[in-house]
Design a protein around this motif. Structure first.
Motif, PDB file in Angstrom:
ATOM      1  N   TYR A  89      -9.509   9.900  27.599  1.00  0.00           N
ATOM      2  CA  TYR A  89      -8.210  10.000  28.263  1.00  0.00           C
ATOM      3  C   TYR A  89      -7.555  11.361  27.967  1.00  0.00           C
ATOM      4  CZ  TYR A  89      -7.007   8.429  23.532  1.00  0.00           C
ATOM      5  OH  TYR A  89      -6.927   8.295  22.170  1.00  0.00           O
ATOM      6  N   PRO A  90      -6.587  11.787  28.790  1.00  0.00           N
ATOM      7  CA  PRO A  90      -5.885  13.047  28.521  1.00  0.00           C
ATOM      8  C   PRO A  90      -5.110  12.974  27.204  1.00  0.00           C
ATOM      9  CG  PRO A  90      -5.482  12.294  30.760  1.00  0.00           C
ATOM     10  CD  PRO A  90      -6.142  11.161  30.042  1.00  0.00           C
ATOM     11  N   VAL A  91      -5.118  14.075  26.461  1.00  0.00           N
ATOM     12  CA  VAL A  91      -4.424  14.154  25.172  1.00  0.00           C
ATOM     13  C   VAL A  91      -3.537  15.394  25.167  1.00  0.00           C
ATOM     14  CG1 VAL A  91      -4.714  14.362  22.669  1.00  0.00           C
ATOM     15  CG2 VAL A  91      -6.348  13.000  24.003  1.00  0.00           C
ATOM     16  N   GLN A  92      -2.347  15.254  24.634  1.00  0.00           N
ATOM     17  CA  GLN A  92      -1.455  16.396  24.511  1.00  0.00           C
ATOM     18  C   GLN A  92      -1.922  17.293  23.360  1.00  0.00           C
ATOM     19  OE1 GLN A  92       0.999  17.353  26.433  1.00  0.00           O
ATOM     20  NE2 GLN A  92       1.849  19.020  25.214  1.00  0.00           N
ATOM     21  N   GLU A 137      -2.536  15.358  19.814  1.00  0.00           N
ATOM     22  CA  GLU A 137      -1.749  14.161  19.552  1.00  0.00           C
ATOM     23  C   GLU A 137      -2.672  13.037  19.081  1.00  0.00           C
ATOM     24  OE1 GLU A 137       1.651  11.428  21.787  1.00  0.00           O
ATOM     25  OE2 GLU A 137       0.401  12.810  22.943  1.00  0.00           O
ATOM     26  N   GLY A 138      -2.319  12.420  17.960  1.00  0.00           N
ATOM     27  CA  GLY A 138      -3.131  11.344  17.403  1.00  0.00           C
ATOM     28  C   GLY A 138      -4.136  11.798  16.371  1.00  0.00           C
ATOM     29  N   ASN A 139      -4.373  13.108  16.293  1.00  0.00           N
ATOM     30  CA  ASN A 139      -5.295  13.644  15.287  1.00  0.00           C
ATOM     31  C   ASN A 139      -4.534  13.964  14.004  1.00  0.00           C
ATOM     32  OD1 ASN A 139      -8.149  14.716  14.854  1.00  0.00           O
ATOM     33  ND2 ASN A 139      -6.917  16.488  14.252  1.00  0.00           N
ATOM     34  N   GLN A 140      -5.100  13.617  12.865  1.00  0.00           N
ATOM     35  CA  GLN A 140      -4.448  13.863  11.585  1.00  0.00           C
ATOM     36  C   GLN A 140      -5.425  14.516  10.613  1.00  0.00           C
ATOM     37  OE1 GLN A 140      -2.751  10.205  10.078  1.00  0.00           O
ATOM     38  NE2 GLN A 140      -1.959   9.621  12.081  1.00  0.00           N
ATOM     39  N   VAL A 141      -4.880  15.085   9.535  1.00  0.00           N
ATOM     40  CA  VAL A 141      -5.712  15.638   8.463  1.00  0.00           C
ATOM     41  C   VAL A 141      -5.358  14.955   7.159  1.00  0.00           C
ATOM     42  CG1 VAL A 141      -5.964  17.873   9.607  1.00  0.00           C
ATOM     43  CG2 VAL A 141      -4.099  17.533   7.981  1.00  0.00           C
TER      44      VAL A 141
END
Length: 223
Positions: free
Chosen positions: A36-39, A46-50
């Protein structure tokens, strides 16, 4: 005439911190593909973390790309490795062809979807690759082969998705392919390169951590 890069984003991946080893160490190296498209914002997808914001993430490391071409090398080196059967083995956000370290240069600017991104440096490997693969020599091999992958900062946020075309807009430092940059800063090829290292310290397009590293290495070189 400079031949500009144009390729397709084969896979877009995001991840969140998960337990990584028995001592409680966390890592977001294990990522999943999303269709799906991601900002894509200034600090990443968006939704990615470290898990370790001291060494990962931030403006200079908003997006990590790893070239598909390198997977054959790693699969030959580690036959039967399950994590090499799909994208994301190196914790990358972008998986595509045509953007290996010999083709990609520091400061290269690309349009992808609605976003604009800029190459900030190559990836400096850490011990987590060894643990993730279950082999003690992954980090050493990355350094030896310069199969590092690359990092990008975001100049213009926007929506992106797998299948988008990645189109190069500009090349400002054709003398600085990432392969050369990685060898100088990480690969031990800095001896006798004082003038080049000092040039790098004055290049704002280079990630801040690598400019500091270049300055440290330059201090050890004769003027």
């Amino acid at each position: 005439m400079v031949r500009m890069i144009e390729t397709i984003l084969d896979n877009l991946l995001i991840g969140t911190p998960k337990p990584f080893r028995e001592d409680g160490e966390m890592s977001a190296i294990a990522k999943q593909t999303v269709a799906y498209p991601v900002q894509l914002g200034l600090l990443g997808l968006e939704g990615n973390q470290v898990a370790d914001p001291l060494h990962h993430g931030g403006r200079d490391k908003a997006v990590h790309l790893y070239p598909v071409e390198h997977y054959a090398f790693w699969a030959d080196k580690y036959p039967g490795s399950e994590i090499l059967t799909r994208p994301g083995a190196f914790g990358e956000n972008f998986s595509c062809t045509g953007m290996t370290e010999d083709k990609l240069c520091l400061g290269d600017i690309f349009r992808i979807g609605d976003a604009l991104i800029e190459c900030s440096h190559a990836r400096q490997p850490c011990w987590k690759l060894n643990h993730h693969f279950g082999h003690a020599d992954v980090l050493k091999t990355v350094i030896k082969t310069t199969k590092s992958g690359s990092y990008f900062r975001v100049l213009e946020p926007g929506k992106i998705r797998a299948g988008d075309t990645i189109i190069q807009q500009e090349r400002v430092h054709p003398d600085w392919p990432l392969q050369r940059l990685f060898g100088l800063i990480i690969g031990g090829k800095h001896k006798g390169q004082g003038p080049e290292l000092r040039k790098l310290t004055d290049m704002p397009v280079l990630a801040e951590t690598w400019r500091k590293r270049a300055a440290q290495l330059a201090e050890s070189q004769p003027i």
